[in-house]
Design an enzyme around this catalytic site. Sequence first.
Site, PDB file in Angstrom:
ATOM      1  N   LYS A 110       0.840  -1.196   0.000  1.00  0.00           N
ATOM      2  CA  LYS A 110       0.000   0.000   0.000  1.00  0.00           C
ATOM      3  C   LYS A 110       0.878   1.251   0.000  1.00  0.00           C
ATOM      4  O   LYS A 110       0.627   2.198  -0.735  1.00  0.00           O
ATOM      5  CB  LYS A 110      -0.924  -0.017   1.223  1.00  0.00           C
ATOM      6  N   LYS A 189      -5.609 -14.077 -12.547  1.00  0.00           N
ATOM      7  CA  LYS A 189      -5.988 -14.765 -11.316  1.00  0.00           C
ATOM      8  C   LYS A 189      -7.357 -14.242 -10.836  1.00  0.00           C
ATOM      9  O   LYS A 189      -7.570 -13.029 -10.800  1.00  0.00           O
ATOM     10  CB  LYS A 189      -4.929 -14.487 -10.243  1.00  0.00           C
ATOM     11  N   LYS A 192     -11.356 -10.753  -6.070  1.00  0.00           N
ATOM     12  CA  LYS A 192     -12.319  -9.665  -5.907  1.00  0.00           C
ATOM     13  C   LYS A 192     -11.750  -8.341  -6.391  1.00  0.00           C
ATOM     14  O   LYS A 192     -12.433  -7.546  -6.976  1.00  0.00           O
ATOM     15  CB  LYS A 192     -12.657  -9.492  -4.429  1.00  0.00           C
TER      16      LYS A 192
HETATM   17  P1  ADP Z   1      -9.516 -12.239  -3.113  1.00  0.00           P
HETATM   18  O1  ADP Z   1      -8.226 -12.272  -3.913  1.00  0.00           O
HETATM   19  O2  ADP Z   1     -10.698 -12.462  -3.977  1.00  0.00           O
HETATM   20  O3  ADP Z   1      -9.626 -11.004  -2.234  1.00  0.00           O
HETATM   21  P2  ADP Z   1      -8.789 -13.562  -0.657  1.00  0.00           P
HETATM   22  O4  ADP Z   1      -7.440 -12.903  -0.695  1.00  0.00           O
HETATM   23  O5  ADP Z   1      -9.765 -13.136   0.379  1.00  0.00           O
HETATM   24  O6  ADP Z   1      -9.465 -13.464  -2.127  1.00  0.00           O
HETATM   25  O7  ADP Z   1      -8.579 -15.138  -0.594  1.00  0.00           O
HETATM   26  C1  ADP Z   1      -8.990 -16.004   0.424  1.00  0.00           C
HETATM   27  C2  ADP Z   1      -8.343 -17.347   0.154  1.00  0.00           C
HETATM   28  O8  ADP Z   1      -8.667 -17.846  -1.161  1.00  0.00           O
HETATM   29  C3  ADP Z   1      -6.823 -17.278   0.202  1.00  0.00           C
HETATM   30  O9  ADP Z   1      -6.318 -18.440   0.797  1.00  0.00           O
HETATM   31  C4  ADP Z   1      -6.438 -17.183  -1.257  1.00  0.00           C
HETATM   32  O10 ADP Z   1      -5.142 -17.589  -1.493  1.00  0.00           O
HETATM   33  C5  ADP Z   1      -7.481 -18.070  -1.925  1.00  0.00           C
HETATM   34  N1  ADP Z   1      -7.664 -17.639  -3.317  1.00  0.00           N
HETATM   35  C6  ADP Z   1      -8.222 -16.467  -3.710  1.00  0.00           C
HETATM   36  N2  ADP Z   1      -8.248 -16.368  -5.068  1.00  0.00           N
HETATM   37  C7  ADP Z   1      -7.683 -17.494  -5.551  1.00  0.00           C
HETATM   38  C8  ADP Z   1      -7.401 -17.997  -6.874  1.00  0.00           C
HETATM   39  N3  ADP Z   1      -7.732 -17.301  -7.965  1.00  0.00           N
HETATM   40  N4  ADP Z   1      -6.811 -19.207  -6.992  1.00  0.00           N
HETATM   41  C9  ADP Z   1      -6.484 -19.924  -5.893  1.00  0.00           C
HETATM   42  N5  ADP Z   1      -6.710 -19.515  -4.626  1.00  0.00           N
HETATM   43  C10 ADP Z   1      -7.302 -18.319  -4.436  1.00  0.00           C
END
Ligand code: ADP
Length: 319
Positions: A110, A189, A192
């Site tokens: 950040k 990838k 969100k």
């Molecule tokens: P986002 O990237 O949507 O904000 P988070 O960081 O909250 O998702 O992810 C929560 C969990 O899901 C973590 O363990 C993260 O590594 C896994 N995860 C999120 N997106 C993916 C993806 N595209 N492929 C594999 N694992 C993922």
Amino acid sequence: MRVLSGIQPTGRFHWGNYFGAIRQYISLQNNDQAFYFIADLHALTTIRDADLLREYTREAAIDMLALGLDPSHATLFRQSDIPEVTELTWLLMTITNMSTLEKCHAYKDKKAKGLTADAGLFTYPVLMAADILLYDSNIVPVGADQVQHIEVTRDLAQRFNSIYSEVLVLPEASVLDQSAKVPGTDGEKMSKSYGNVIEIFEAPKKLRKKIMSIKTDSTPVEDPKDPDTCSVFTLYKLFASPEEQQALADRYRAGGMGYGEAKQQLYDAAMEYFSEARARREKLADNPATIDDILQQGAQVAREKGREVLDRVRSACGL
Ligand code: ADP
Ligand code: TRP
């Protein structure tokens, strides 16, 4: 042996969350004492709308249960239901070096973008350490991006134990298999923050629309296509048996199949894969009292353990 992990309620769960994390948490639930929590205190560093946070937290609990988390095996609770965790955060903060936190990526990234970070984001890893240490956790399944935080947790536990006395248990990270990163609708990838997610419990019509919007190349219908470079096929593999995968791969290579058809197959496979979870979800959503009970009982179990560890810590540091 205590297995513990947390997930932030910063939106509705998507396929990436499921295949990269939730599915693996659920497969570990039969382990003696699995604790899973919804990290709503952490989510406050990004969500500043009270109704939305409440909604996401509740939906997160319903989703986890619908996807197979069984409260008779694992303890499911809301992070904010355990006030002991914020007290432990303070106690740990008093032995945390600023330089340790300056190196942690959420804050560092950040800052590198020229954004101002608040103290909540800066001290985020200490709250995470408290989440883990409060319950004498042994194994913490996390994505590779969280391993740094487990190292901070181990450092803090060691530091506390050497300054005071051996009261904190050192956890180990167990890195989730995210080797096959789930791609989003744009091929990057799924996340969100990129606006490219396909939610697990998206309404069927919207789900179909999202799947139809997955980016593909412009190879004409009649030409052979390469399944290995196509996001639609990569996603299909998550849901299909090896035989089904082979059958679709053959159709890609033979030519004569448009991407629309592959997308339809992906839609059908995903609907089938999550059909039981969808049915369970509907029932759960109709029974708000059941969800409250599960979360309250979970909090009771977690709090009892947390109280015991916090008492040890308070006494060790002279409170
Ligand atoms: P986002 O990237 O949507 O904000 P988070 O960081 O909250 O998702 O992810 C929560 C969990 O899901 C973590 O363990 C993260 O590594 C896994 N995860 C999120 N997106 C993916 C993806 N595209 N492929 C594999 N694992 C993922
Ligand atoms: N920071 C984790 C994530 O974003 C969520 C989390 C909070 C967590 N506290 C935890 C994970 C404790 C494991 C253990 O994914």
